[in-house]
Enzyme design. Structure first.
Site, mmCIF file in Angstrom:
data_model
loop_
_atom_site.group_PDB
_atom_site.id
_atom_site.type_symbol
_atom_site.label_atom_id
_atom_site.label_comp_id
_atom_site.label_asym_id
_atom_site.label_seq_id
_atom_site.Cartn_x
_atom_site.Cartn_y
_atom_site.Cartn_z
ATOM 1 N N ARG A 55 1.098 -2.835 5.486
ATOM 2 C CA ARG A 55 0.303 -3.879 6.436
ATOM 3 C C ARG A 55 -0.564 -3.252 7.322
ATOM 4 O O ARG A 55 -0.196 -2.436 8.070
ATOM 5 C CB ARG A 55 1.455 -5.110 6.815
ATOM 6 C CG ARG A 55 1.941 -5.902 5.729
ATOM 7 C CD ARG A 55 3.387 -6.637 6.342
ATOM 8 N NE ARG A 55 3.648 -7.328 5.396
ATOM 9 C CZ ARG A 55 4.661 -7.042 4.400
ATOM 10 N NH1 ARG A 55 5.106 -5.696 4.430
ATOM 11 N NH2 ARG A 55 5.116 -7.704 3.498
ATOM 12 N N HIS A 79 -1.149 -4.052 1.282
ATOM 13 C CA HIS A 79 -1.580 -3.035 0.221
ATOM 14 C C HIS A 79 -2.983 -3.172 -0.429
ATOM 15 O O HIS A 79 -3.002 -3.156 -1.487
ATOM 16 C CB HIS A 79 -0.651 -3.608 -1.098
ATOM 17 C CG HIS A 79 0.887 -3.380 -1.012
ATOM 18 N ND1 HIS A 79 1.428 -2.313 -0.094
ATOM 19 C CD2 HIS A 79 1.752 -3.767 -1.307
ATOM 20 C CE1 HIS A 79 2.582 -2.319 -0.107
ATOM 21 N NE2 HIS A 79 3.242 -3.440 -0.715
ATOM 22 N N HIS A 99 4.581 2.202 -6.001
ATOM 23 C CA HIS A 99 5.349 1.101 -5.593
ATOM 24 C C HIS A 99 6.336 0.820 -6.906
ATOM 25 O O HIS A 99 6.616 -0.399 -7.240
ATOM 26 C CB HIS A 99 4.630 -0.375 -5.541
ATOM 27 C CG HIS A 99 5.130 -1.243 -4.686
ATOM 28 N ND1 HIS A 99 6.104 -1.777 -4.852
ATOM 29 C CD2 HIS A 99 4.754 -1.560 -3.197
ATOM 30 C CE1 HIS A 99 6.597 -2.695 -3.798
ATOM 31 N NE2 HIS A 99 5.872 -2.432 -2.915
ATOM 32 N N ASP A 142 13.124 -4.696 4.289
ATOM 33 C CA ASP A 142 11.523 -4.222 4.012
ATOM 34 C C ASP A 142 11.042 -3.691 5.303
ATOM 35 O O ASP A 142 10.297 -4.139 5.971
ATOM 36 C CB ASP A 142 10.837 -5.839 3.769
ATOM 37 C CG ASP A 142 9.687 -5.296 3.133
ATOM 38 O OD1 ASP A 142 9.376 -4.106 2.728
ATOM 39 O OD2 ASP A 142 8.937 -6.469 2.877
ATOM 40 N N GLU A 189 9.198 3.567 -0.932
ATOM 41 C CA GLU A 189 7.649 3.760 -0.927
ATOM 42 C C GLU A 189 7.431 4.939 0.426
ATOM 43 O O GLU A 189 7.361 4.672 1.409
ATOM 44 C CB GLU A 189 7.098 2.476 -0.562
ATOM 45 C CG GLU A 189 7.226 1.289 -1.489
ATOM 46 C CD GLU A 189 6.868 0.030 -1.055
ATOM 47 O OE1 GLU A 189 5.758 -0.285 -0.501
ATOM 48 O OE2 GLU A 189 7.758 -0.896 -0.722
#
Length: 323
Positions: free
Chosen positions: A78, A103, A173, A230, A288
């Site tokens: 982000r 992304h 991803h 996350d 990631e």
């Protein structure tokens, strides 16, 4: 080996490249640089696909938001308020995650068809991202090379050059399901990170680097992953010239292990709690490798600025084994 995988609505063909070496078989699509399948054996020698994917091109086009297996860019993760300053100018991006850019925007690298050419034990994808694409400055010439080494590990190496100062942050991803099916929350994770970047309600970093000691973010000793993650972890090694191992994921049931080595300073742990049909929440775990989220607005974070005359390089290695 390359074969036609499908055709987009505008007639553009999408091809599937199959890589095989040692006990690993990988499928890579020219659409989005997607890793569609990774076939590896368990401790009994039974082979299964350990990444989430769709059976046909329509699945990826219809369900883009999970970014299944995709090459994500120009900027992975982000950027707050879909804007950032650089050299006295402020660049406005395409917001696609509330007020923020996620992304790479609405039509990031994951939704583009890449040119492909064979390399030893792999395939090299390339494309030119024009100046202004999704609001990012500079013409960006990008390559992503997917290759299997002698052990069957998948190496993804990125390179890029620009004609104008810009920012870049690339990742893959893939969602790993080491059992080949079912919920992944019971896997064990070891992660070489003593700090992580806390986030606000929009998952934008606050700017702090917080110690993981005594918290649910401490994976320095292997333990069950669970759910509810996350978050970006600041890897203890920082930026390195060559990939260094930073993580191991283990499925006790199948015995399969995944190791992650990277040149990057960060790793986003995403437990896929919001996956929808045809999958279920928690069906995979994304690891990631990346620079930190919102780095263009955080001068205290490792820089993601790329300037003319420089070459962006990043490499991540996914190793597969059993125990």
């Amino acid at each position: 080996m390359s074969e036609l995988f499908g055709t987009l609505s505008d007639g553009t063909e999408v091809h599937r490249w199959t890589l095989e070496r040692a006990a690993t078989r990988v499928e890579v699509l020219t659409y989005g640089g997607i890793v569609r399948s990774v076939q590896v054996p368990d401790r009994e020698g039974r082979t299964a696909n350990v990444v989430l994917g769709f059976p046909d091109l329509g699945g990826y086009v219809t369900h883009p938001e999970p970014y299944l297996g995709a090459l994500v860019g120009r900027y992975a993760n982000r950027i707050a308020h879909a804007r950032f300053p650089l050299d006295g100018a402020v660049y406005a991006l395409e917001p696609n995650n509330g007020p923020n850019s996620l992304h790479g925007g609405r039509a990031g690298f994951d939704k583009r068809v890449w040119a492909a050419e064979p390399v030893e034990h792999g395939v090299r994808l390339s494309r030119v991202s024009p100046h202004g694409e999704e609001g990012f400055p500079g013409r960006l010439d990008v390559t992503a090379t997917y290759a299997l080494d002698a052990s069957g590990a998948l190496r993804i190496a990125y390179e890029a050059v620009t004609d104008t100062p810009t920012v870049i942050n690339l990742t893959n991803h893939s969602y790993f399901n080491l059992a080949g099916a079912g919920h992944a929350g019971g896997y064990e994770l070891r992660l070489a990170a003593s700090r992580y970047t806390p986030v606000d309600a929009d998952l934008i970093p606050t700017g702090a680097l917080e110690d993981v000691t005594g918290s649910r973010f401490d994976f320095r000793t292997s333990r069950k992953v669970g759910s509810g993650y996350d978050h970006n972890f600041a890897l203890d090694k920082g930026v390195t010239a060559t990939p260094e191992e930073v993580a191991e994921l283990h499925d006790p049931a199948s015995g399969r292990t995944l190791t992650v080595a990277t040149t990057e300073p960060g790793l986003q742990l995403y437990t896929a709690d919001h996956l929808g049909e045809p999958f279920a929440p928690g069906d995979g775990i994304a690891l990631e490798t990346q620079h930190f989220p919102d780095s263009p607005n955080r001068p205290e974070f490792p820089s993601t600025v790329l300037r003319p005359g420089e070459v962006f390089r990043s490499e991540t290695v996914y190793g597969f084994g059993v125990r």
